[in-house]
Scaffold this active site. Structure first.
Site, PDB file in Angstrom:
ATOM      1  N   ASP A 165       0.850  -1.184   0.000  1.00 27.31           N
ATOM      2  CA  ASP A 165       0.000   0.000   0.000  1.00 27.31           C
ATOM      3  C   ASP A 165       0.893   1.244   0.000  1.00 27.31           C
ATOM      4  OD1 ASP A 165      -1.738   2.080   0.509  1.00 27.31           O
ATOM      5  OD2 ASP A 165      -2.970   0.925   1.909  1.00 27.31           O
TER       6      ASP A 165
ATOM      7  N   TYR B 154     -11.439  14.295  -8.111  1.00 27.22           N
ATOM      8  CA  TYR B 154     -10.381  13.521  -8.774  1.00 27.22           C
ATOM      9  C   TYR B 154      -9.486  14.461  -9.592  1.00 27.22           C
ATOM     10  CZ  TYR B 154      -8.492  10.386 -12.443  1.00 27.22           C
ATOM     11  OH  TYR B 154      -7.684   9.730 -13.338  1.00 27.22           O
TER      12      TYR B 154
ATOM     13  N   LYS C  75      -5.474  15.600  -9.055  1.00 28.12           N
ATOM     14  CA  LYS C  75      -4.482  15.466 -10.122  1.00 28.12           C
ATOM     15  C   LYS C  75      -3.750  16.802 -10.330  1.00 28.12           C
ATOM     16  CE  LYS C  75      -4.921  11.196 -11.709  1.00 28.12           C
ATOM     17  NZ  LYS C  75      -3.815  10.247 -11.495  1.00 28.12           N
TER      18      LYS C  75
END
Ligand code: NAD
Length: 322
Positions: free
Chosen positions: A50, A149, A153
């Site tokens: 992870d 999202y 980014k």
């Protein structure tokens, strides 16, 4: 032998990229939360880990790689990123991965690190006209992405640029526009439009009905995976830091994409338009900058990639029905 690390190697693009790097003669280590669902990895080493965990990031960066590809992200298609239900996880998980990885390469060094940003960073106000969206690289600001999202980014693009500015790390940033192809997510809620439509058409009987979110007149462009890999490798081999679009400029409506899938299947099905998460009205890759900087732009027609993708998904559907 050059050594590469692919973060997100158990995912769609990461899985294909590992294969490409192996074909080019790299020693490759892949890392992901999970193994690839649809194909065995081609990596020399594959670590389940992870990347939100700093210890994991430390463990996989015990030496300086020639190249790192940071593709790991909490992501999915419109059904995942536009409903609002996953916003906190998407932002927290993906930002943590990028913070951890850059912190590590600052300590260990790296030849170059590639970061996969997205067309989702482009301002919603430039994508209201389905016929004429604006997605040239410099149009990213004033920023107004239509999803968390996209905001994550954009934050991470800036993070990579900051580590370059302050610590001299060689970064390469590309904004992918709807990458598709075989061995990608095709069911379960995280699949994107080409895979979802291929699946729906493959599952439908002749003369049946499939559901389309919205009126289907929203436009997008879709880039076949092999072209995406070519763009990534060309940018990595160049001095061009980006951000640069890696996408197709063959814009189609979602209805036309469904028609394409039907044509390949040789099947007539009817479209039923229902409310659903659709994102911006129009989006298309502007490929002027990539052409100017890398002397290259993707050129294969959408149909070619759709045939390969449909045939692969049809096989998955048949296997699942048995
Ligand atoms: P994907 O979901 O198939 O791959 C991402 C991988 O990251 C998954 O295998 C996932 O398990 C892994 N991952 C997530 N969290 C992790 C963690 N904490 N630790 C380790 N691994 C973790 O997506 P993809 O389509 O292959 O996309 C790759 C990259 O490209 C992503 O960063 C995505 O945001 C970006 N991108 C993709 C597209 C597209 O159309 N596919 C478009 C724009 C940007």
């Amino acid at each position: 032998m050059k050594r590469a690390l692919v973060c997100g190697a158990g995912g769609f693009i990461g899985g294909h990229l590992v294969r490409r790097l192996k074909d080019e003669g790299f020693w490759v280590r892949g890392v992901d939360l999970k193994h690839h669902e649809h194909a065995p990895t081609a990596a020399d080493e594959f670590i389940i880990g992870d990347l939100r965990d700093q210890q994991v990031c430390r463990g996989i960066t015990e030496f300086a790689y020639d190249e790192i590809y940071q593709l790991a992200a909490d992501m999915g298609g419109a059904g995942y990123i536009f409903t609002g239900e996953h916003d906190a996880d998407v932002m927290h998980n993906s930002a943590t991965i990028n913070l951890n990885m850059l912190h590590r390469v600052q300590q260990t060094g790296v030849g170059k690190i590639f970061y996969s940003s997205s067309a989702c960073i482009y301002p919603a106000y430039n994508q209201e006209d389905p016929e004429n969206p604006k997605c040239s690289e410099e149009s990213a600001y004033p920023a107004a992405p239509d999803s968390e999202y996209g905001w994550e980014k954009l934050f991470s693009e800036r993070l990579y640029a900051s580590f370059h500015r302050n610590y001299g790390i060689q970064v390469r940033v590309a904004r992918f526009h709807n990458i598709f192809g075989p061995y990608g997510t095709w069911t379960g809620g995280k699949e994107k439009a080409p895979a979802a439509l291929c699946r729906k058409v493959a599952e439908a009987p002749e003369g049946g009905t499939i559901e389309i979110w919205g009126d289907g007149l929203q436009t997008r462009s879709f880039l076949y995976i092999d072209e995406c890999l070519e763009g990534i490798r060309r940018q990595m081999q160049s001095d061009f830091m980006g951000p640069v679009n890696i996408g197709s400029d063959e814009m189609v409506t979602i209805n036309a994409l469904a028609e394409l899938a039907m044509g390949i299947a040789g099947k007539r099905v009817f479209l039923k338009h229902i409310p659903g998460p659709t994102g911006v009205r129009g989006r298309n890759s502007d490929n002027e900058l990539i052409h100017q900087e890398l002397g290259w732009r993707p050129s294969r027609p959408l149909m070619e990639g759709m045939v390969k993708t449909y045939n692969w998904i049809e096989k998955q559907v048949s296997a699942a029905q048995k």
